[in-house]
Every structure is written in C-alpha cells, then in structure tokens.
Design a protein around this motif. Sequence first.
Motif, mmCIF file in Angstrom:
data_model
loop_
_atom_site.group_PDB
_atom_site.id
_atom_site.type_symbol
_atom_site.label_atom_id
_atom_site.label_comp_id
_atom_site.label_asym_id
_atom_site.label_seq_id
_atom_site.Cartn_x
_atom_site.Cartn_y
_atom_site.Cartn_z
ATOM 1 N N LEU A 184 0.822 -1.216 0.000
ATOM 2 C CA LEU A 184 0.000 0.000 0.000
ATOM 3 C C LEU A 184 0.858 1.268 0.000
ATOM 4 O O LEU A 184 0.493 2.279 -0.617
ATOM 5 C CB LEU A 184 -0.909 -0.012 1.234
ATOM 6 C CG LEU A 184 -2.027 1.021 1.303
ATOM 7 C CD1 LEU A 184 -2.973 0.888 0.117
ATOM 8 C CD2 LEU A 184 -2.811 0.858 2.607
ATOM 9 N N PHE A 185 2.017 1.196 0.681
ATOM 10 C CA PHE A 185 2.869 2.382 0.842
ATOM 11 C C PHE A 185 3.213 3.050 -0.499
ATOM 12 O O PHE A 185 2.961 4.248 -0.683
ATOM 13 C CB PHE A 185 4.142 1.997 1.610
ATOM 14 C CG PHE A 185 5.094 3.137 1.808
ATOM 15 C CD1 PHE A 185 4.969 3.993 2.891
ATOM 16 C CD2 PHE A 185 6.117 3.371 0.906
ATOM 17 C CE1 PHE A 185 5.839 5.053 3.072
ATOM 18 C CE2 PHE A 185 6.992 4.430 1.071
ATOM 19 C CZ PHE A 185 6.859 5.271 2.155
ATOM 20 N N PRO A 186 3.798 2.304 -1.473
ATOM 21 C CA PRO A 186 4.138 2.979 -2.740
ATOM 22 C C PRO A 186 2.913 3.484 -3.496
ATOM 23 O O PRO A 186 2.989 4.508 -4.183
ATOM 24 C CB PRO A 186 4.873 1.896 -3.544
ATOM 25 C CG PRO A 186 4.517 0.609 -2.910
ATOM 26 C CD PRO A 186 4.222 0.898 -1.476
ATOM 27 N N VAL A 187 1.786 2.774 -3.363
ATOM 28 C CA VAL A 187 0.561 3.225 -4.049
ATOM 29 C C VAL A 187 0.158 4.602 -3.518
ATOM 30 O O VAL A 187 -0.116 5.535 -4.284
ATOM 31 C CB VAL A 187 -0.593 2.206 -3.853
ATOM 32 C CG1 VAL A 187 -1.907 2.764 -4.392
ATOM 33 C CG2 VAL A 187 -0.262 0.888 -4.540
ATOM 34 N N LEU A 188 0.152 4.745 -2.190
ATOM 35 C CA LEU A 188 -0.257 6.021 -1.582
ATOM 36 C C LEU A 188 0.728 7.140 -1.923
ATOM 37 O O LEU A 188 0.324 8.252 -2.281
ATOM 38 C CB LEU A 188 -0.368 5.870 -0.058
ATOM 39 C CG LEU A 188 -1.470 4.928 0.444
ATOM 40 C CD1 LEU A 188 -1.383 4.755 1.958
ATOM 41 C CD2 LEU A 188 -2.854 5.438 0.064
ATOM 42 N N VAL A 189 2.031 6.834 -1.835
ATOM 43 C CA VAL A 189 3.039 7.871 -2.108
ATOM 44 C C VAL A 189 2.976 8.299 -3.576
ATOM 45 O O VAL A 189 3.021 9.495 -3.889
ATOM 46 C CB VAL A 189 4.459 7.377 -1.735
ATOM 47 C CG1 VAL A 189 5.527 8.358 -2.228
ATOM 48 C CG2 VAL A 189 4.576 7.219 -0.227
ATOM 49 N N LEU A 190 2.828 7.317 -4.475
ATOM 50 C CA LEU A 190 2.786 7.649 -5.907
ATOM 51 C C LEU A 190 1.535 8.454 -6.268
ATOM 52 O O LEU A 190 1.534 9.200 -7.244
ATOM 53 C CB LEU A 190 2.856 6.376 -6.755
ATOM 54 C CG LEU A 190 4.239 5.714 -6.797
ATOM 55 C CD1 LEU A 190 4.184 4.377 -7.515
ATOM 56 C CD2 LEU A 190 5.270 6.625 -7.464
ATOM 57 N N LEU A 191 0.469 8.296 -5.486
ATOM 58 C CA LEU A 191 -0.732 9.091 -5.754
ATOM 59 C C LEU A 191 -0.631 10.495 -5.151
ATOM 60 O O LEU A 191 -1.263 11.430 -5.639
ATOM 61 C CB LEU A 191 -1.979 8.382 -5.210
ATOM 62 C CG LEU A 191 -2.465 7.169 -6.010
ATOM 63 C CD1 LEU A 191 -3.579 6.439 -5.272
ATOM 64 C CD2 LEU A 191 -2.946 7.565 -7.403
ATOM 65 N N VAL A 192 0.167 10.649 -4.080
ATOM 66 C CA VAL A 192 0.309 11.978 -3.452
ATOM 67 C C VAL A 192 1.286 12.856 -4.236
ATOM 68 O O VAL A 192 1.069 14.065 -4.376
ATOM 69 C CB VAL A 192 0.777 11.857 -1.978
ATOM 70 C CG1 VAL A 192 1.181 13.219 -1.419
ATOM 71 C CG2 VAL A 192 -0.337 11.292 -1.111
ATOM 72 N N ILE A 193 2.364 12.254 -4.771
ATOM 73 C CA ILE A 193 3.425 13.048 -5.412
ATOM 74 C C ILE A 193 2.892 13.930 -6.561
ATOM 75 O O ILE A 193 3.195 15.130 -6.607
ATOM 76 C CB ILE A 193 4.584 12.139 -5.898
ATOM 77 C CG1 ILE A 193 5.330 11.537 -4.693
ATOM 78 C CG2 ILE A 193 5.543 12.885 -6.811
ATOM 79 C CD1 ILE A 193 6.182 12.502 -3.895
ATOM 80 N N PRO A 194 2.083 13.383 -7.494
ATOM 81 C CA PRO A 194 1.568 14.267 -8.552
ATOM 82 C C PRO A 194 0.712 15.405 -7.995
ATOM 83 O O PRO A 194 0.702 16.513 -8.532
ATOM 84 C CB PRO A 194 0.709 13.334 -9.418
ATOM 85 C CG PRO A 194 1.195 11.973 -9.123
ATOM 86 C CD PRO A 194 1.651 11.993 -7.705
#
Lengths: 75, 518
Positions: free
Chosen positions: B124-134
């Motif tokens: 879940l961690f990379p999914v959440l971070v990748l959605l926040v960065i943009p």
Amino acid sequence: MKPIVVIVAFFVLFALHQDTWNWSDSTLWFGFLPAGLGYHAAYSVVVSIFWLLVSRLAWPSRVEQWAEEGSDSPH
Amino acid sequence: MTSFYILVGYLLLLVGLGLVTNRLFKGTSADYFVVGRSVGSFLLLMSVFGTTMTGFALVGSTGKAYSSGVGVYGMMASWSGLIHSAVFFAVGIRLWAVGKRHGYLTQCEYFRDRFESPALGYFLFPVLVLLVIPYLLVGVIAAGKFIQPTTAGLFPEAFPMPPLPDGRPHPLTGGIPPAIGGGVICLIVLFYVFFGGLRGAVWANAFQTIVFMATGVIAFWMISKNLGGLKAASEAVAASEFGAPRLAREGMMGQLQFFSYFFVPLSVGMFPHLFQHWLTAKSAKSFRLTVVAFPVFIMIVWLPCILIGVWAAGYLDPAQVPNANAVLGRMINDLVHSPVLTGLVGAGVLAAIMSSLDSQFMCVGTMFTNDIVVRVFGRDRFSDTQKIWIARGFILAVVGVTYVLAIWLKDSAHVFDLGVWCFSGFASLFPIVFASVYWKGVTKAGVFASLLTSVVLWSILFYRDIFATKTAAQKGEELLVAGMMPVMPLVIASAVALVVVSLLTKRPSDATLKKFFA
C-alpha cells in the motif's frame, strides 16, 4: 435516532442531488441566480442542516467511549 | 508594485505565524506527527477544509464554470458537500477512535494490523506515495505559474523575455519565473512544517483558510459591483450568444457524467494527509463542527467563483480567452483595476495552494519515518527526538524532490490532468477503508484483490487518457467511460473484487476482530 433513519434520510438527499427537472432551466432566481445553481446552493444548506440534526440526534458517542477506555497508545 | 508588496507581506505573515507556532511545539514525536491528539473543533474544521481545498477551488472553478456553465457547482461542489461530510462522519470518526486506541500514525500501520499482513503495508505504501506526489507537483507548479503573470512587468531587467513573433513585448516579461516563485513557496511551507510539524501546518491552514475564503467573497463583491450589480451581470450572460447556454446544463454536461462525479469526493476517505489530520482530533466531538459546516464552507468558496466564471462567459470575448484558468485574473484586471484586490486574490490563491501542500509534505515525511524506518529498525530503536529529526530529513527530501520534478515538468501539457487521476486513484481505495471499519468479514485476500484491481484498471484508463493517441475531437475533452467519469467503474470494480474474494476466503482471527470492533 436509529441509524436506519439516518441512512434512509441520507439516500433521500443523495437522490435529490440529481435534479434532472432543472436540467435545461436557465431561469434567474431573484433576478441573478441561475436555477441550476440556486437549487444546488440551497441543497448545500439543506445538507448542512441534515448533518446538524445527525450530530444532535445520532452522534456515535459509543465510539468515543471505546477509543478512550482502551487507549494503549504511546503517542 | 502594490500587489507584489501584498503578496510578500502575506508570505512574511506566514513565516511569522510559523515562528509563533514553533514556540508552542512540545518537542515530542506525538506533538510533531499528530499535535498530541489535542486539536479542537474550530482548528480541525479550518485545517481539514484548508487541506481539502486546493488552488482549483478559486482559479479552476472559475475557469471550469466559464467553459461548462453553472452545472459545475452541482457536479463538483454540492456533491463534495454531501460526500465529504458523510465520509468524515462514517469513516473519519472511526479511524480517529482506532488511531487513538492503538496509537497509529499512518494508514499503513492500521491496515497492516487490521488485516494481519505486514506485506499489505509494503504494497500500500508505494501506491499512496505515488498518488500523493503528482498532487504535490500540481500545487508547486500552479504556485509558480500563478506568481509569474501576477508579477509581470515588475522586474523587466531581472527577468526579461524574448518578444513575441509579431514584435510585441512578451506579456510575462519582468514576472518572477516559476522556478523562483515555486521555490519560494516550497521554502516557506518547509519552514513552518520542518520546525513545527503538523502543529505548524494546522495553525497555518487555519489562517490560510480564512484568507482564501475572504478573498473569494471580496473579489465577487467588487466584480459584481463593476458589472452593474448582480442582476445586470446575470442578464448580460442571458443576452450573450456564448454565455446563455452556460446558465443551464443542457448541452454542457451529460446527466451520467453529473451523477458519476459523486465517486470523486470519496477519495477523502483514503487521503493520507487527511487521515493524519483526523488523528489530531482531541475527541470525537471535535468532528461535529467539521461534519456540519463543510457543505456551507464549500458553498462560501465555490458559489462566488462559479458566478464570476459564468458572468465572464457573458463579459469576455471567447476569442480572447485561450486559457480558461486565466478567467479570474482577467475579470479582476479588466473590471476592478485595483492592485490591492489583485494582491489580495493572489494571496488567496497561494493560501489555497499552500494549505494543501503543507499537510501533504508532512504526511509523506511521516509515512517514510513510521512505515519504513521505524518499521524496519523497530519502534524502540529510536528516541523521540531522533524520530522527529528522521521525519525532518524526509520532509526536506520530499520537498527537494518535488521541487526538482516540478521544475522539470512545469511545461508538460499533462501535469494538471494528473489531479483528477490522483483523486480517482484514492477513491478506488475507498471500499477498502469503508469495509475495514464496518465489515468483520472483509479479508486480507479481498483487500489485495481490490488493490490489484484498482492498480490495473487505473493504469489502463490513465494510459487511455494521457498517453493514447486521440482524435481531434477528443483532445482537451475529459475521458468518459460510456458517458461516466472513469472513477465510477474504478470504485465499482474495486468494491466487487473486495466483496467477492472476501466471501471466498478466511476472515481475520477473533483476536484481531476484537481489537478493532467494540
């Protein structure tokens, strides 16, 4: 207030959002507010009143009690 | 120069507020990450509202109303009023309670325990971070792109621009370039978050929310006055060929598109930065004001901007408006001629952008600290002070990476399209969080199935919208799937996968269920 009443009232509000009867109405309410905009501005106020009633009559106070009584948090 | 001084004065006020809140910082990791779970009703409302409303609420809403008419309010604002409050009430309070009872600081910590799966946290961690960065990129680029035209002409020697092909001077000559404007915004947000943690962000958000709510209303009042009053402004739209259709929804948007937009605000249930704000609440009662006032607060910000956008459709010559996002600025410049108001609205737009950026920087730093470092090395490996400095290091790194990416991508045509895709991605995860607090039968396998379904379907639809070749008619149009927003099939597919697989697999142990359900 029982949860089922809140849920039913919520879905009535949900249904009232899709105001298809206003779809092509460009009447200006009070001479300046387009009907589709005036309806949804009023809708926003009604939604706030709905949540005010829920907060008075159906607030989940047991959740708060549960959070407090078992708190084992170092934070 | 007056408008520039107002912008600078506003940013200095924020720095001053940061210095004051730093003195309130208690030096503990609990205070740094969740304000010691001590935030009351008013501050919770202002900080959550400021975090949720981005620069789109002022600039984007006006431009969207200019393009698509009055239906934009019903589609975006009144849906959000209903759904945001519902999510805060039905999900936010329960996650606050679980967080308080078990000391969680991030979503990954909660989901890992709730579904007895360390692997779920790492997935879940990379999914959440990748959605926040943009989402962060959109904020930094928007700030830089907003400051440049606002300051155009002020520093012609420092920031010259080549003349246009027809020999006229470039309209942005002398404006502060996006690389500098965006950098200053990043540094100011970094200042109050780095030292004060989420407490700094909460206080700054409260101040900034007041600023952007007030400036929208002031701009509305000044513009309507200069258009001859409310009635004259709206009647001019009705008499205009371009404006008249925008007073209704017929031909401007489809009914299914209007309905399916309700799935977008479900995203607030999975925003990591909102999760962290929920955890700051002193008690469940602190949520009351937020739940009740949110729909009206959205109306106060959006209604004036939507009307300004619709009035612009009757006032501005469409041939002279190549970019709808410039409509608010054009209406102020053409009608008000007040450098003070221009400066105030500029401060309002920056306030809306920065009040989202601060919480997002903070939450990514918190996630890297608690979901990666503390998770790998153990909770007792670091002292409280060390955890704070680790988080500060990550926040510094996240701000740096975001800034570099923003400068690299600032002229990309697709950056602003990413916003709705971030929201759609978070919304597709909503069934997981909703089931986790209400359904004892939801299983680890069901959550993985839902996550995988969301990731695969999101990637396919994202590719179709951003990278696939489009016909001339499709360019500039929102991607719709059978007339509905892509978020609708995303959420439905995610929910179906979650339910079907959960019904076929073993539920968590009784001990786990007892831990999470009263």
